[in-house]
Motif scaffolding. Structure first.
Motif, PDB file in Angstrom:
ATOM      1  N   PRO A 125       0.802  -1.231   0.000  1.00 53.33           N
ATOM      2  CA  PRO A 125       0.000   0.000   0.000  1.00 53.33           C
ATOM      3  C   PRO A 125       0.836   1.282   0.000  1.00 53.33           C
ATOM      4  N   HIS A 126       2.136   1.172   0.248  1.00 56.38           N
ATOM      5  CA  HIS A 126       2.968   2.355   0.448  1.00 56.38           C
ATOM      6  C   HIS A 126       3.859   2.668  -0.763  1.00 56.38           C
ATOM      7  N   VAL A 127       3.747   1.869  -1.819  1.00 56.70           N
ATOM      8  CA  VAL A 127       4.562   2.059  -3.021  1.00 56.70           C
ATOM      9  C   VAL A 127       3.681   1.826  -4.250  1.00 56.70           C
ATOM     10  N   LYS A 128       4.113   2.351  -5.380  1.00 53.17           N
ATOM     11  CA  LYS A 128       3.356   2.126  -6.615  1.00 53.17           C
ATOM     12  C   LYS A 128       3.667   0.761  -7.219  1.00 53.17           C
ATOM     13  N   ASN A 129       4.939   0.390  -7.221  1.00 58.45           N
ATOM     14  CA  ASN A 129       5.355  -0.883  -7.803  1.00 58.45           C
ATOM     15  C   ASN A 129       6.499  -1.470  -6.988  1.00 58.45           C
ATOM     16  N   LEU A 363      11.568  -0.606 -16.313  1.00 54.46           N
ATOM     17  CA  LEU A 363      10.924  -0.056 -15.123  1.00 54.46           C
ATOM     18  C   LEU A 363      10.312   1.318 -15.351  1.00 54.46           C
ATOM     19  N   THR A 364      10.961   2.150 -16.164  1.00 53.16           N
ATOM     20  CA  THR A 364      10.476   3.529 -16.299  1.00 53.16           C
ATOM     21  C   THR A 364      10.458   4.047 -17.730  1.00 53.16           C
ATOM     22  N   ARG A 457       1.952   1.460 -16.207  1.00 53.74           N
ATOM     23  CA  ARG A 457       1.128   2.661 -16.259  1.00 53.74           C
ATOM     24  C   ARG A 457       1.970   3.920 -16.075  1.00 53.74           C
ATOM     25  N   GLU A 458       1.352   5.042 -16.343  1.00 58.74           N
ATOM     26  CA  GLU A 458       1.975   6.371 -16.213  1.00 58.74           C
ATOM     27  C   GLU A 458       3.174   6.520 -17.146  1.00 58.74           C
ATOM     28  N   ARG A 459       3.133   5.821 -18.306  1.00 58.85           N
ATOM     29  CA  ARG A 459       4.233   5.933 -19.271  1.00 58.85           C
ATOM     30  C   ARG A 459       3.718   6.306 -20.666  1.00 58.85           C
ATOM     31  N   LYS A 460       2.437   6.674 -20.738  1.00 63.54           N
ATOM     32  CA  LYS A 460       1.818   7.088 -22.003  1.00 63.54           C
ATOM     33  C   LYS A 460       1.842   5.954 -23.030  1.00 63.54           C
ATOM     34  N   ASN A 489     -12.071   9.359 -15.079  1.00 65.50           N
ATOM     35  CA  ASN A 489     -10.974   8.608 -15.705  1.00 65.50           C
ATOM     36  C   ASN A 489     -10.410   9.441 -16.853  1.00 65.50           C
ATOM     37  N   PHE A 490      -9.668  10.478 -16.482  1.00 69.33           N
ATOM     38  CA  PHE A 490      -9.180  11.447 -17.470  1.00 69.33           C
ATOM     39  C   PHE A 490      -8.175  10.818 -18.443  1.00 69.33           C
ATOM     40  N   SER A 491      -7.413   9.846 -17.965  1.00 69.32           N
ATOM     41  CA  SER A 491      -6.402   9.225 -18.812  1.00 69.32           C
ATOM     42  C   SER A 491      -7.045   8.520 -20.008  1.00 69.32           C
ATOM     43  N   SER A 492      -8.062   7.681 -19.748  1.00 67.13           N
ATOM     44  CA  SER A 492      -8.731   6.979 -20.846  1.00 67.13           C
ATOM     45  C   SER A 492      -9.435   7.953 -21.778  1.00 67.13           C
TER      46      SER A 492
END
Length: 524
Positions: A125-129, A363-364, A457-460, A489-492
């Motif tokens: 719960p404390h990290v994204k990945n 990873l990024t 996610r978060e990589r376009k 859901n602004f991304s979609s």
């Protein structure tokens, strides 16, 4: 700026390998502009000062008291890795959570034999990945990406029952975390001719079994005194004085302590002797043939598999190898130029030296320049889709927000595979699954459902993923496609708009539609 957190340790018992490979990966992240934090404990014989000297942000956790009976002695598959921690996994997890604070890192990278699934679930719960670096394959992990840079004959299946189906597994020396100096030295090194004049000796910085001294005594025989020998040890080697005394007994023994340019020393050698660990891949990157002795149980199987396939010459376990065997193997190897030449050629093709760059990209990075593929889903993908559909963010963005039970998923998945009105696509990048797109024919239109695995996610990547699937679907269908998006859901919404969909607002959600014409030729 991406935030990366490493949790790793070093000590006289743990050794230096975990910290060294994490430092290598951290340097690669730093070059890409990421913020890097190291979390470690102050164990006896630690190398924490090397991390601090690299100007990374650090948080030190308290050192355990190993003198009392309270120390956790729980074994892991017959080994004492968990005892290395000195605390329970729960205690270490709580300490790490406090060190991370409220700002979720993009990736938490764990490299620690004493930690597994319980710890990772607490950190989730404390990290994204979460990324795990491992080579034991002896415990379960709750992680999004697992890296094992070792070459095992069964490397593709070792972790099948230890990680979820949705975990991306980077396996093999292609991803070996080598410092940039090795890639640079590789460009200058010529393939060995097979003639042996210089030996490289390195059994890790600590070498608690003192194989270094045993090897030097073996090389002191009159039959081998014509060879120049470079010996490398770490500053915390407990047998440093003994090794120094052995080194000064011969004019052409050269002792190097905590060197910065080990690649330069290795590049000059014709043959090496060492153990497993990261130096195995460093030697291969430079095409340096080697005799190996396993000084840790987890290295023995690896070195046996490598020897079986012609990558090293394995002498056996350190407890079973004496000076006589070391000496005889050196005499045998130095007399067989073709064997040395062939091993050099074979190893240099296995390890390219750009593993850190590849891992950072996975990873990024954008992944746009990698090889993308769309294929139809099969029954073998059932568990993977179940992991994806029950991801927290997927459920939050879905019309139905409840978790999907496994039994319901099996029934639904099989029905969709058999449904001629459903087109079920799996999207792969370099053969790694990163997401799914589903088209369901509802008469006047086909409804789109898609998702991207959490670690990508978060990589376009959404636009590329959806566009690839639409083109595949368009090869066989001439219809209107429709995507329904909840208002926040602004991304979609942005992805559908960028792909030329028309928008209209109904009572609850936003509807995006696009007319398709059948493609006779697809240029991608």
């Amino acid at each position: 700026m991406k935030k990366i957190v490493f949790r790793t340790d070093s000590s006289e018992k743990i050794g230096s390998g975990h910290v060294m490979r994490c430092l290598t990966l951290a340097e690669a992240f730093k070059k890409n502009g990421a913020s890097v934090l190291f979390i470690f404990r102050y164990y006896p014989g630690n190398l924490n000062h090397l991390i601090i000297n690299k100007d990374f942000q650090v948080i030190g956790l308290p050192q355990p008291d190993f003198s009392g009976s309270r120390v956790n002695k729980e074994a892991s598959n017959g080994d004492d890795y968990r005892a290395w921690l000195g605390f329970s996994e729960k205690q270490d997890a709580n300490d790490t959570i406090r060190a991370i604070g409220d700002d979720k890192p993009d990736w938490l990278i764990l490299d620690h034999y004493a930690i597994g699934e319980q710890w990772e679930k607490m950190l989730r719960p404390h990290v994204k990945n979460i990324m795990v670096i491992d080579d034991l394959a002896n415990r379960r992990h709750d992680c999004d990406l697992l890296l094992d840079q070792n070459w095992f004959e069964n490397r593709e299946t070792r972790y099948d029952d230890l990680v979820s189906a949705g975990c991306t597994k980077l396996l093999g020396p292609e991803y070996a975390l080598l410092r940039s100096e090795f890639a640079d030295a590789r460009k200058k090194v010529k393939l060995r001719t097979g003639e042996v004049q210089r030996i490289f000796v390195f059994f890790g910085s600590v070498d608690s079994k003192n194989m270094t001294a045993k090897t030097l005594r073996a090389l002191s025989g009159p039959e081998l005194t014509h060879l120049a020998v470079d010996v490398v040890i770490g500053e915390n080697n407990p047998n440093r004085n003994e090794i120094h005394e052995l080194a000064v007994t011969r004019d052409n023994f050269y002792l190097h302590i905590q060197v910065d340019d080990i690649a330069g020393i290795m590049a000059k050698a014709d043959l090496a002797i060492g153990s497993g660990g990261v130096n195995t891949w460093e030697r291969m990157c430079l095409g340096l043939p080697s005799l190996t002795i396993s000084i840790a149980d987890n290295h023995h199987l690896l070195l046996k598999d490598l020897a079986k396939n012609g990558y090293v010459t394995h002498l056996g376990r350190g407890t079973d190898v004496d000076e006589t065997r070391i000496k005889s193997k050196f005499l045998e190897k130095t007399a067989d130029n073709s064997s040395v030449f062939n091993q050099s050629k074979r190893t240099v093709d296995l390890v390219k030296g750009d593993g850190s760059k590849l891992v950072v990209e996975w990873l990024t990075g954008s992944l746009i320049d990698k090889k993308w593929k769309v294929k139809s889903a099969t029954a073998q993908n059932m568990e993977l889709y179940w992991d994806w559909v029950n991801d927290e963010e997927v459920r939050n963005n879905a019309i139905n927000k409840k978790l999907i039970p496994w039994e319901d998923h099996v029934t639904w998945f099989n029905e969709k595979l058999d449904d001629e009105k459903c087109s079920f696509y799996l999207i792969l990048v370099d053969n790694y699954p990163i997401g799914q797109v589903r088209f369901e024919d509802e008469g006047n239109f086909s409804r789109i459902d898609y998702s991207i695995a959490r670690q990508f996610r978060e990589r376009k990547l959404g636009k590329m993923l959806l566009n690839k699937a639409i083109k595949e679907y368009q090869k066989h269908n001439n219809t209107t496609i429709l995507g329904e998006v909840i208002p926040d859901n602004f991304s979609s919404a942005k992805i559908f708009e960028s792909l030329g969909f028309s928008m209209k607002i109904n009572r609850d959600n936003i509807i995006y539609t696009k007319e398709l014409g059948v493609l006779t030729k697809v240029n991608e």
